[in-house]
Design a protein around this motif. Structure first.
Motif, PDB file in Angstrom:
ATOM      1  N   UNK A 122       0.858  -1.181   0.000  1.00  0.00           N
ATOM      2  CA  UNK A 122       0.000   0.000   0.000  1.00  0.00           C
ATOM      3  C   UNK A 122       0.898   1.235   0.000  1.00  0.00           C
ATOM      4  N   UNK A 123       0.298   2.404  -0.139  1.00  0.00           N
ATOM      5  CA  UNK A 123       1.096   3.633  -0.086  1.00  0.00           C
ATOM      6  C   UNK A 123       1.801   3.764   1.263  1.00  0.00           C
ATOM      7  N   UNK A 124       1.107   3.407   2.337  1.00  0.00           N
ATOM      8  CA  UNK A 124       1.724   3.496   3.669  1.00  0.00           C
ATOM      9  C   UNK A 124       2.824   2.450   3.838  1.00  0.00           C
ATOM     10  N   UNK A 125       2.651   1.270   3.213  1.00  0.00           N
ATOM     11  CA  UNK A 125       3.702   0.244   3.250  1.00  0.00           C
ATOM     12  C   UNK A 125       4.960   0.767   2.561  1.00  0.00           C
ATOM     13  N   UNK A 126       4.765   1.389   1.394  1.00  0.00           N
ATOM     14  CA  UNK A 126       5.914   1.910   0.645  1.00  0.00           C
ATOM     15  C   UNK A 126       6.616   2.998   1.440  1.00  0.00           C
ATOM     16  N   UNK A 127       5.847   3.863   2.094  1.00  0.00           N
ATOM     17  CA  UNK A 127       6.451   4.915   2.910  1.00  0.00           C
ATOM     18  C   UNK A 127       7.262   4.312   4.048  1.00  0.00           C
ATOM     19  N   UNK A 128       6.795   3.185   4.596  1.00  0.00           N
ATOM     20  CA  UNK A 128       7.538   2.506   5.662  1.00  0.00           C
ATOM     21  C   UNK A 128       8.883   2.008   5.142  1.00  0.00           C
ATOM     22  N   UNK A 133      13.125   2.606   8.525  1.00  0.00           N
ATOM     23  CA  UNK A 133      12.911   2.307   9.944  1.00  0.00           C
ATOM     24  C   UNK A 133      12.561   0.836  10.097  1.00  0.00           C
ATOM     25  N   UNK A 134      13.446   0.071  10.719  1.00  0.00           N
ATOM     26  CA  UNK A 134      13.258  -1.376  10.795  1.00  0.00           C
ATOM     27  C   UNK A 134      11.971  -1.749  11.529  1.00  0.00           C
ATOM     28  N   UNK A 135      11.572  -0.956  12.524  1.00  0.00           N
ATOM     29  CA  UNK A 135      10.348  -1.271  13.254  1.00  0.00           C
ATOM     30  C   UNK A 135       9.105  -1.063  12.394  1.00  0.00           C
ATOM     31  N   UNK A 149       6.600 -15.380  18.867  1.00  0.00           N
ATOM     32  CA  UNK A 149       7.473 -15.498  17.691  1.00  0.00           C
ATOM     33  C   UNK A 149       7.820 -14.110  17.156  1.00  0.00           C
ATOM     34  N   UNK A 150       6.800 -13.273  17.021  1.00  0.00           N
ATOM     35  CA  UNK A 150       6.994 -11.929  16.471  1.00  0.00           C
ATOM     36  C   UNK A 150       8.031 -11.151  17.281  1.00  0.00           C
ATOM     37  N   UNK A 151       7.935 -11.271  18.609  1.00  0.00           N
ATOM     38  CA  UNK A 151       8.846 -10.532  19.489  1.00  0.00           C
ATOM     39  C   UNK A 151      10.289 -10.997  19.323  1.00  0.00           C
ATOM     40  N   UNK A 152      10.504 -12.318  19.300  1.00  0.00           N
ATOM     41  CA  UNK A 152      11.870 -12.833  19.223  1.00  0.00           C
ATOM     42  C   UNK A 152      12.485 -12.580  17.853  1.00  0.00           C
ATOM     43  N   UNK A 153      11.725 -12.803  16.792  1.00  0.00           N
ATOM     44  CA  UNK A 153      12.241 -12.548  15.445  1.00  0.00           C
ATOM     45  C   UNK A 153      12.552 -11.060  15.273  1.00  0.00           C
ATOM     46  N   UNK A 154      11.656 -10.208  15.757  1.00  0.00           N
ATOM     47  CA  UNK A 154      11.886  -8.774  15.671  1.00  0.00           C
ATOM     48  C   UNK A 154      13.137  -8.364  16.427  1.00  0.00           C
ATOM     49  N   UNK A 155      13.321  -8.910  17.639  1.00  0.00           N
ATOM     50  CA  UNK A 155      14.518  -8.613  18.435  1.00  0.00           C
ATOM     51  C   UNK A 155      15.776  -9.055  17.703  1.00  0.00           C
ATOM     52  N   UNK A 156      15.749 -10.257  17.120  1.00  0.00           N
ATOM     53  CA  UNK A 156      16.924 -10.771  16.406  1.00  0.00           C
ATOM     54  C   UNK A 156      17.284  -9.880  15.219  1.00  0.00           C
ATOM     55  N   UNK A 157      16.289  -9.478  14.440  1.00  0.00           N
ATOM     56  CA  UNK A 157      16.562  -8.657  13.256  1.00  0.00           C
ATOM     57  C   UNK A 157      17.027  -7.255  13.631  1.00  0.00           C
ATOM     58  N   UNK A 159      18.769  -6.555  16.197  1.00  0.00           N
ATOM     59  CA  UNK A 159      20.149  -6.680  16.654  1.00  0.00           C
ATOM     60  C   UNK A 159      21.114  -6.968  15.511  1.00  0.00           C
ATOM     61  N   UNK A 160      20.652  -7.627  14.448  1.00  0.00           N
ATOM     62  CA  UNK A 160      21.480  -7.751  13.240  1.00  0.00           C
ATOM     63  C   UNK A 160      21.759  -6.353  12.697  1.00  0.00           C
ATOM     64  N   UNK A 161      20.721  -5.527  12.643  1.00  0.00           N
ATOM     65  CA  UNK A 161      20.865  -4.166  12.149  1.00  0.00           C
ATOM     66  C   UNK A 161      21.749  -3.322  13.067  1.00  0.00           C
ATOM     67  N   UNK A 162      21.674  -3.570  14.369  1.00  0.00           N
ATOM     68  CA  UNK A 162      22.414  -2.760  15.341  1.00  0.00           C
ATOM     69  C   UNK A 162      23.869  -3.183  15.482  1.00  0.00           C
ATOM     70  N   UNK A 163      24.122  -4.487  15.575  1.00  0.00           N
ATOM     71  CA  UNK A 163      25.464  -4.972  15.895  1.00  0.00           C
ATOM     72  C   UNK A 163      26.251  -5.504  14.696  1.00  0.00           C
ATOM     73  N   UNK A 164      25.544  -5.911  13.638  1.00  0.00           N
ATOM     74  CA  UNK A 164      26.228  -6.574  12.528  1.00  0.00           C
ATOM     75  C   UNK A 164      26.409  -5.640  11.332  1.00  0.00           C
ATOM     76  N   UNK A 165      25.310  -5.104  10.793  1.00  0.00           N
ATOM     77  CA  UNK A 165      25.413  -4.238   9.619  1.00  0.00           C
ATOM     78  C   UNK A 165      24.085  -3.533   9.378  1.00  0.00           C
ATOM     79  N   UNK A 166      24.174  -2.305   8.851  1.00  0.00           N
ATOM     80  CA  UNK A 166      22.967  -1.624   8.397  1.00  0.00           C
ATOM     81  C   UNK A 166      22.671  -1.967   6.938  1.00  0.00           C
ATOM     82  N   UNK A 167      23.629  -2.642   6.288  1.00  0.00           N
ATOM     83  CA  UNK A 167      23.447  -3.064   4.893  1.00  0.00           C
ATOM     84  C   UNK A 167      22.741  -4.413   4.875  1.00  0.00           C
ATOM     85  N   UNK A 168      21.473  -4.414   5.324  1.00  0.00           N
ATOM     86  CA  UNK A 168      20.704  -5.649   5.395  1.00  0.00           C
ATOM     87  C   UNK A 168      19.324  -5.441   4.789  1.00  0.00           C
TER      88      UNK A 168
END
Length: 295
Positions: A122-128, A133-135, A149-157, A159-168
């Motif tokens: 949607x237009x709002x999806x594209x703006x996201x 903004x990863x969230x 599941x949503x909470x743990x997967x979100x936390x993992x991703x 932290x990939x963005x925070x500690x590993x790379x922003x090129x994800x």
């Protein structure tokens, strides 16, 4: 993150080459987006008006926004909106691609509409996605009814963005009952819930996690590289355990493990999220209260 999603889409459509995509990513690190470009992209100014203001700025000790307001082209409120958008990933991509003469603004806008249509955004999806903004991006790809599941997967991703790379960038979460893999690093958690969190990959893909996390130049996925990935997984689970403790949920983390050439299997579905990190493809695997065998 927008540049990763949109750039890979353009490469896949043969609109730009892989080397041009890399060129855009590298160029983005060196620039601050010009206010005039944002104003034209947002249809607040015409290209003629932006060029006029730029020419005046070359002869006056004034900011672009101040001149545009004096000319009556923009209001102070509009200038404030434009200033907030200078760090916008979409605008960074636009300026990089245009200044490198890889694409022009009209081509980018057309391709962006095609990108939106193909992904059913949607237009709002594209703006996201444009926001980077990863969230805001997470719910578009990780659509799981189970909040745990949503909470743990979100936390993992995050932290990939925070500690590993922003090129994800990451793809849509999938449900599987089997998954063969070349390399696998995991940690199990016991207690009020039984959890498995893992990263898997083919070839040297797990080095995309091990090298930046340990800040060491591993050349192969050896025991030391696996240790680095395991430490990262332990970090994620530690943060998750801390969150759960505030909700009176007790879990205990078991020692991490690693494997080569194995297959994960379970009677019920577990979740896998494909993640691209600096061009390497890894798989984030999460299973909760669902025993998984490794053979």
């Amino acid at each position: 993150m927008f540049s990763q999603y949109f750039g890979q889409y353009l490469v896949g459509k043969n609109i730009i080459s892989p080397s041009q995509y890399d060129e855009i990513l590298n160029y983005q690190k060196t620039i601050r987006v010009k206010l005039g470009l944002i104003a034209v992209a947002e249809k607040m100014l015409t290209e003629k008006q932006a060029d006029e203001v730029n020419q005046l700025q070359a002869t006056m000790d004034k900011r672009f926004g101040d001149i545009a307001v004096e000319k009556g082209y923009l209001t102070d409120e509009q200038v404030g909106q434009l200033l907030k958008m200078q760090g916008n990933p979409y605008m960074q991509f636009v300026q990089s691609a245009t200044e490198l003469n890889i694409m022009n603004l009209a081509q980018i806008e057309t391709c962006c509409k095609d990108f939106q249509h193909e992904n059913k955004f949607s237009d709002s999806d594209l703006e996201a996605v444009k926001s980077g903004d990863i969230d805001r991006i997470l719910p578009l790809f990780v659509q799981i009814d189970a909040p745990f599941y949503q909470d743990l997967i979100g936390l993992a991703l995050r932290n990939v963005n925070r500690f590993i790379s922003t090129n994800i960038c990451f793809g849509k979460a999938e449900t599987l009952t089997t998954l063969p893999t070349n390399t696998l690093a995991l940690q199990k958690v016991d207690g009020d819930h039984h959890i498995l969190l893992a990263f898997a990959g083919e070839g040297d893909a797990l080095l995309s996690i091990a090298v930046p996390y340990a800040d060491e130049a591993f050349e192969t996925v050896d025991a030391d590289a696996f240790d680095a990935v395991e430490e990262f997984i332990n970090c994620i689970n530690g943060l998750f355990a801390s969150k759960l403790s505030h909700e009176n949920v007790d879990i205990d983390m078991l020692p991490p493990e690693y494997y080569n050439q194995v297959t994960l299997s379970a009677d019920k579905d577990f979740y896998m999220v494909p993640v691209s990190i600096n061009g390497k493809n890894v798989k984030l695997i999460v299973s909760i209260d669902n025993p998984i065998s490794i053979n």
